[in-house]
Write a protein that holds these residues in place. Structure first.
Motif, mmCIF file in Angstrom:
data_model
loop_
_atom_site.group_PDB
_atom_site.id
_atom_site.type_symbol
_atom_site.label_atom_id
_atom_site.label_comp_id
_atom_site.label_asym_id
_atom_site.label_seq_id
_atom_site.Cartn_x
_atom_site.Cartn_y
_atom_site.Cartn_z
ATOM 1 N N HIS A 124 0.843 -1.207 0.000
ATOM 2 C CA HIS A 124 0.000 0.000 0.000
ATOM 3 C C HIS A 124 0.878 1.258 0.000
ATOM 4 O O HIS A 124 0.720 2.139 -0.848
ATOM 5 C CB HIS A 124 -0.927 -0.031 1.227
ATOM 6 C CG HIS A 124 -1.776 1.193 1.385
ATOM 7 N ND1 HIS A 124 -3.124 1.205 1.116
ATOM 8 C CD2 HIS A 124 -1.472 2.454 1.785
ATOM 9 C CE1 HIS A 124 -3.606 2.419 1.337
ATOM 10 N NE2 HIS A 124 -2.621 3.198 1.753
ATOM 11 N N HIS A 129 1.664 4.110 -3.201
ATOM 12 C CA HIS A 129 1.458 5.560 -3.106
ATOM 13 C C HIS A 129 2.532 6.343 -3.860
ATOM 14 O O HIS A 129 2.349 7.505 -4.194
ATOM 15 C CB HIS A 129 1.503 6.010 -1.647
ATOM 16 C CG HIS A 129 0.178 5.958 -0.957
ATOM 17 N ND1 HIS A 129 -0.975 6.438 -1.520
ATOM 18 C CD2 HIS A 129 -0.171 5.511 0.278
ATOM 19 C CE1 HIS A 129 -1.976 6.276 -0.658
ATOM 20 N NE2 HIS A 129 -1.520 5.713 0.428
ATOM 21 N N GLU A 141 -6.615 6.679 -1.643
ATOM 22 C CA GLU A 141 -6.382 5.663 -0.617
ATOM 23 C C GLU A 141 -7.010 4.305 -0.946
ATOM 24 O O GLU A 141 -6.353 3.279 -0.874
ATOM 25 C CB GLU A 141 -6.896 6.150 0.741
ATOM 26 C CG GLU A 141 -6.068 7.277 1.334
ATOM 27 C CD GLU A 141 -4.614 6.888 1.603
ATOM 28 O OE1 GLU A 141 -4.299 5.684 1.638
ATOM 29 O OE2 GLU A 141 -3.791 7.795 1.758
HETATM 30 ZN ZN ZN Z 1 -2.452 5.219 2.184
#
Ligand code: ZN
Length: 493
Positions: free
Chosen positions: A215, A219, A248
Motif C-alpha cells: 500500500h 502511493h 487511498e
Molecule cells: Zn495510504
C-alpha cells in the motif's frame, strides 16, 4: 533555509538560518488528515511569537523541539535513535526556496534528501517536508534490489519486499532511489507515504506486513505522482478533495492485487479482505454517505472516529477498495484491467479525469462514487455471488468488548431498547454471564456509575456477514483461479 540539528534525549536543538521575518511551523503532515498542532512541540525559540505556529525571527535563530513521538508522522530523538518527519521539526518561510539540514552526529543516517557538503538538501519545502531522516549507531541500510532500500534498526523480510516492488514497478515504472524506513514499536502506527520513501512503524506481533508495505509503496505512484488537482498542501489549514477514495482506496485495492500477483497472499485471503471492506459498507453510514462526501470529511470524521462512525459515515479506504474491485470486475469483462487506469490518468487529475479515463477503458459507472456507498455493494452483488448469511437471523445490533458495549447500530433492537456505547453489561437475566443472542433478555448495565435495567428483544438482522463466490472470467482474470469462495463474519450480534 538551513538547519543544523543537534539531537539529544527527547529533544532536538536546531540552529536555523533564513531571512529576517516570519517562520511558519506546520500544524499537520501531508498524507495524514488531522491537525496535529505539531508546533506545540516548540519549547524554546529565539523570536517573537505571532500566533500558535508563527514567529518573527532574525536571520539566525535557535529553537528547541520536544521529540518523543513513536509515530512516524512526527519525530523522536533518544540517546541512540533519531527519526524526523521534517514537518514535525522544521519551519518554512518561502516554500519554493532551497532547504538544507545537517545532522550533528556520527551515527549512520538514511534519507532521500540530496547530500551536499555535509548537508541534506531539497529544492523546495514540499520535497524537504516529504523526506524523513533516520539515524542511529545501529541503523542498517539494506538493499532490496536495484534502487530499493530498507533503513531499519530491526529485521525485515527482504525477499517479501523484493517481490512487492518488482510486481508494483510493472505499473509504477519508477526512476529514483526509494527507502522503506521501518521500525517495530509497542503499537501499530501503520505507514505514511512519501514521494521517495515511506515510514512504517508496527507492533512486534504484527506478522503479515505485505499489504501494508505494498500500500505505502503504491502511493509512490498514486498520490505522489498522480495527485488530485485540488490537493494543494499549505501545512497550516485543512485542504479538501473529493478523491481520497481514489488516492487511498484504489491504492489499497492495488496493494491487494500486487500481493496476490507476487504470491504473498492467497486468492482466498484477498477475496476475504474485499468482503471485509464490503461488510463495513453495510451499516447506516453507507446508506447516508458517498465516497466523495467521506473524502471531504476526512479531517472531521475519518480521522476523528467515534463510537458512532459506522452509523454516520464510511471509510473512504473501504469504499475505494470496494469501488476499485467493482471497476476491475467490469473492466475484466471487456478484456481490460484497472492497471491501465494508472498508466493513462493525467498527473494532476480531477474526478472528471478519472471518469473519462475509465470511460475510455469501458467503465461507465463512476457516478457510484457520488451515491450512498451501499450501492457499490449492491452493484457488486449483481455480478458476483454475494450472500448475507446472517440476514433475517436474530440479532441485537451491537458489538461488545469484554461485555462493554462498543457500537450500537442505529434503529437496531439494542438502539430501540436504549443501550448506549460504553454501557458495561454486568448481568444477563440476573446472572453474571456473557450476552448471547436469544429472543428476550433482561440486562443489568452500569452507565456513568449507575445500575440500570434494560429489556432487550432480538430483531431481524439486516445482513452484515458476507459469503462470496467469484467464478468464471471474473475469477480467472482477477484472482487467477476458476472459483474462489470466502466468508467474512461480522462481530455485530
Ligand atoms: Zn495510504
Amino acid at each position: 533555509m538551513k538547519f543544523i540539528v543537534k539531537p539529544r534525549n527527547r529533544y532536538i536543538e536546531v540552529i536555523a538560518q533564513g531571512k529576517e521575518g516570519v517562520v511558519i511551523f506546520p500544524t499537520y503532515v501531508p498524507g495524514s488528515y488531522v491537525i496535529r498542532e505539531l508546533e506545540r512541540n516548540v519549547v524554546e525559540i529565539e523570536g517573537f511569537r505571532i500566533t500558535k505556529n508563527k514567529f518573527y525571527v532574525k536571520e539566525n535563530f535557535k529553537y528547541l523541539v520536544y521529540a518523543s513521538s513513536r509515530d512516524q508522522r512526527e519525530a523522536i530523538s533518544t540517546n541512540d535513535y533519531l527519526f524526523i518527519n521534517p514537518p514535525a521539526v522544521f519551519p518554512f518561510q518561502n516554500i519554493y526556496e532551497k532547504y538544507c539540514v545537517k545532522i550533528e552526529t556520527n551515527w549512520k543516517v538514511a534519507t532521500t534528501l540530496q547530500e551536499e557538503n555535509g548537508y541534506y538538501c531539497a529544492d523546495n519545502y514540499h520535497e524537504f517536508a516529504d523526506s524523513p531522516i533516520e539515524a542511529s549507531p545501529e541503523l542498517k541500510v539494506l538493499q532490496v534490489d536495484e534502487g530499493h532500500y530498507v533503513s531499519t534498526i530491526d529485521d525485515v523480510d527482504l525477499a517479501m519486499l523484493g517481490k512487492i516492488v518488482s510486481e508494483a514497478d510493472k505499473v509504477i515504472q519508477p526512476k529514483d532511489k526509494y527507502i522503506f524506513h521501518f521500525r517495530r514499536s509497542d503499537r501499530n502506527f501503520g505507514g505514511i507515504e512519501h514521494k521517495k520513501s515511506t515510514g512504517i512503524v508496527v507492533s512486534w506481533d504484527k506478522k503479515d506486513l505485505s499489504i501494508l508495505f505494498a500500500h505505502e509503496y503504491f502511493h509512490r505512484l498514486n498520490v505522489k505522482k498522480l495527485v488530485p488537482k485540488d490537493l494543494n498542501h499549505n501545512y497550516e489549514t485543512e485542504v479538501y478533495t473529493d478523491l481520497l477514495w481514489f488516492a487511498e482506496g484504489f491504492t489499497d485495492y492495488m496493494a491487494h492485487l500486487i500481493c496476490l500477483r507476487a504470491g504473498l497472499n492467497t486468492p482466498e485471503e484477498i477475496f476475504r479482505r474485499i468482503l471485509q471492506s464490503l461488510h463495513n459498507l453495510t451499516f447506516p453510514g453507507a446508506k447516508r454517505v458517498s465516497l466523495s462526501e467521506a473524502s471531504k470529511t476526512a479531517w472531521i470524521k475519518y480521522y476523528k472516529q467515534d463510537e458512532n462512525f459506522l452509523n454516520a459515515s464510511i471509510s473512504y479506504y473501504d469504499g475505494g477498495l470496494a469501488l476499485g474491485f467493482y471497476v476491475d470486475l467490469r473492466l475484466a469483462e471487456r478484456g481490460n484491467r484497472i492497471d491501465e487506469l494508472f498508466k493513462t490518468l493525467p498527473e494532476r487529475y480531477t474526478f472528471r479525469d478519472v471518469e473519462k479515463t475509465l470511460e475510455r477503458l469501458g467503465f461507465h459507472e463512476l457516478e457510484l462514487a457520488n451515491k450512498p456507498a451501499y450501492q457499490i455493494v449492491e452493484a457488486i452483488g449483481r455480478i458476483i455471488d454475494l450472500q448475507f448469511v446472517d440476514k433475517g437471523k436474530k440479532y441485537y445490533g451491537l458489538s461488545l468488548d469484554n461485555q462493554r458495549v462498543k457500537f450500537v447500530e442505529e434503529n437496531s433492537p439494542a438502539d430501540l431498547a436504549g443501550l448506549m456505547p460504553e454501557d458495561q453489561i454486568v448481568g444477563v437475566d440476573g446472572i453474571s454471564k456473557p450476552l448471547e443472542v436469544k429472543d428476550y433478555v433482561k440486562l443489568h448495565v452500569i452507565r456513568e456509575g449507575r445500575l440500570k435495567q434494560i429489556e432487550l428483544r432480538a430483531g431481524e438482522n439486516p445482513g452484515h456477514s458476507l459469503k462470496g463466490k467469484i467464478e468464471g472470467e471474473h475469477a480467472r482474470k482477477i484472482l487467477s483461479r476458476d472459483v474462489v469462495e470466502a466468508v467474512y463474519n461480522s462481530v455485530i450480534i
